[in-house]
Write an enzyme that holds these catalytic residues in place. Structure first.
Site, PDB file in Angstrom:
ATOM      1  N   MET A   1       0.890  -1.065  -0.089  1.00 49.49           N
ATOM      2  CA  MET A   1      -0.009  -0.011   0.249  1.00 49.49           C
ATOM      3  C   MET A   1       0.838   1.221   0.035  1.00 49.49           C
ATOM      4  O   MET A   1       1.315   1.722   1.079  1.00 49.49           O
ATOM      5  CB  MET A   1      -1.019  -0.138   1.157  1.00 49.49           C
ATOM      6  CG  MET A   1      -1.577   1.238   1.750  1.00 49.49           C
ATOM      7  SD  MET A   1      -1.984   2.344   0.627  1.00 49.49           S
ATOM      8  CE  MET A   1      -2.515   3.617   1.332  1.00 49.49           C
ATOM      9  N   PRO A   2       1.228   1.670  -1.129  1.00 46.61           N
ATOM     10  CA  PRO A   2       2.088   3.032  -1.203  1.00 46.61           C
ATOM     11  C   PRO A   2       1.259   4.045  -0.744  1.00 46.61           C
ATOM     12  O   PRO A   2       0.205   3.979  -1.680  1.00 46.61           O
ATOM     13  CB  PRO A   2       2.698   2.978  -2.586  1.00 46.61           C
ATOM     14  CG  PRO A   2       2.641   1.256  -2.921  1.00 46.61           C
ATOM     15  CD  PRO A   2       1.411   0.887  -2.468  1.00 46.61           C
ATOM     16  N   LEU A   3       1.609   5.199  -0.190  1.00 50.21           N
ATOM     17  CA  LEU A   3       0.911   6.408  -0.338  1.00 50.21           C
ATOM     18  C   LEU A   3       1.785   7.494  -0.952  1.00 50.21           C
ATOM     19  O   LEU A   3       3.138   7.690  -0.594  1.00 50.21           O
ATOM     20  CB  LEU A   3       0.803   6.805   0.938  1.00 50.21           C
ATOM     21  CG  LEU A   3       0.060   8.429   1.055  1.00 50.21           C
ATOM     22  CD1 LEU A   3      -1.303   8.545   0.377  1.00 50.21           C
ATOM     23  CD2 LEU A   3       0.141   8.719   2.538  1.00 50.21           C
ATOM     24  N   VAL A  34       3.352  -3.543  -7.256  1.00 53.98           N
ATOM     25  CA  VAL A  34       2.174  -2.850  -6.621  1.00 53.98           C
ATOM     26  C   VAL A  34       0.807  -3.336  -7.258  1.00 53.98           C
ATOM     27  O   VAL A  34       0.801  -3.224  -8.606  1.00 53.98           O
ATOM     28  CB  VAL A  34       2.376  -1.257  -6.564  1.00 53.98           C
ATOM     29  CG1 VAL A  34       0.906  -0.567  -6.229  1.00 53.98           C
ATOM     30  CG2 VAL A  34       3.302  -0.856  -5.678  1.00 53.98           C
ATOM     31  N   SER A  72       5.400   6.386   0.833  1.00 52.69           N
ATOM     32  CA  SER A  72       5.614   5.695   1.839  1.00 52.69           C
ATOM     33  C   SER A  72       4.757   4.203   1.637  1.00 52.69           C
ATOM     34  O   SER A  72       3.762   4.080   0.761  1.00 52.69           O
ATOM     35  CB  SER A  72       4.424   6.261   2.839  1.00 52.69           C
ATOM     36  OG  SER A  72       5.036   7.448   3.385  1.00 52.69           O
TER      37      SER A  72
END
Length: 127
Positions: A1-3, A34, A72
Site C-alpha cells: 500500500m504505497p501512499l 504494486v 510511503s
C-alpha cells in the site's frame, strides 16, 4: 500500500501533475509489484515561495521543473527493486513528460504493515 506525495511548482499545464501520478503508479506496478487499484496519491502544486530546494546539492543541477516524489510503503523491498523503481520513474517522466532526469527527486519511507488503516478504524494489515 504505497501512499505517494508529489510536489511540483505550479505548472502551466493543468493535467501535468495528474500525468506524473499516473506514470509513478505504472512504475510502481512494474518495478515493485504494486497491485491494481492500490493507488493513493496527493498531488500538490506550489508557487515559488513555497517550493524550496537546493539547485546543485550533490552536484546535480536541478531546474525549476523539479518533481519531488515521496512514497510511503511497506518495508521489505530489496535494494535492486528500489533502484529499478527510481530508474523506471525517472525514465518514464523523462520520456513521457520531458522531465529532465536531474529533476526527479525520490524519497522512499518504509513502514511496518501495522502502521496503516485503510478505513473503518481498523489496521487491516496487522497480524
Amino acid at each position: 500500500m504505497p501512499l505517494v506525495r508529489v510536489d511540483i511548482k505550479k505548472h502551466q499545464n493543468p493535467t501535468f501533475a495528474k500525468r506524473v501520478g499516473e506514470l509513478i503508479y505504472a512504475a510502481m506496478r512494474s518495478a515493485i509489484g504494486v497491485p491494481e487499484h492500490d493507488n493513493f496519491q496527493i498531488l500538490a502544486e506550489h508557487d515559488e515561495l513555497h517550493f524550496i530546494f537546493d539547485p546543485v546539492y550533490l552536484g546535480i543541477n536541478r531546474s525549476d521543473n523539479l518533481v519531488i516524489i515521496q512514497i510511503s510503503l511497506n518495508e521489505g523491498r530489496t535494494l535492486e527493486q528500489k533502484k529499478l523503481l527510481y530508474k523506471t520513474i525517472a525514465e518514464s517522466l523523462n520520456t513521457e513528460l520531458a522531465v529532465r532526469l536531474e529533476d526527479v527527486f525520490i524519497n522512499l519511507v518504509e513502514v511496518k504493515k501495522e502502521n496503516w488503516s485503510f478505513g473503518n478504524g481498523v489496521a487491516q494489515y496487522a497480524s
